[in-house]
Design a protein around this motif. Sequence first.
Motif: not given
Length: 241
Positions: A77-82, A123-124, A128-136
């Motif tokens: 579960h992630f909040s509205d802000g997230q 997450f910081r 969430p501020y960063g994306l990782i894993d670009f295999d797809t």
Amino acid sequence: MDDAEIPLEGGRVTAGVVRLGDTVRRPILRDRGQVHDLLLHLERKGFDGVPRFLGVDEQSREILSFLPGDVPRDLGHFSDGQLLSAAGLLRRFHDATADFPAVLQSGAEVMCHNDWGPPNGVFRDGMPYGLIDFDTIMPGLRLWDLGYSAFSWLDLGNADDYTGAEQIRRLTLFAEGYELPACSPPQIAAYALARQTRLASWARHRGMQEMADWAASAAAWTALHVTEQLLPTGFPDERHL
């Protein structure tokens, strides 16, 4: 720089990925040329939500800058802000890739991450501020990527924790975070259903029955409680399914 290698865990981490000082070392298991080109492109564009590509080490591992923070192990579960932050980050990523050569050559809209969910987010301070894993990664439609992202971030199809009305509210919030009128809640819902259906078929053909059943169940729930409420007729063009 500290020469101790620390195995990275959590999220969907490729086996053998380690942290070394302020860098991440990742085994190169397939051609990563397009990924490296994309990361360099994003650096030139000033997009700071992804690691920087720093080269290849003496063990033929790619060297990436380390993004400090927390990586969820799975959906949840992630909040509205997230949710707003996750959608906004995807929008900025898409916008920064719109003039990437592979996109221009293919006639697509953007580069799709194709697996933008919590396990591939950094997450910081709880956001969430960063994306990782670009295999797809692959050139494609904004909505194709948004559909999967909504499926993942909202845990769309989870009948135990959410009502249809609540997921429609959260989906609307996700669309607001993306801030592009052409990508409306009904369209994102339709593409989310398409991605769930595609995942079920993909897993079934590979003998991954548990995943196939989970994705098919999520698709059935989404169709009944979300998509049919927002978009009674008209689903994604079959060419994109």
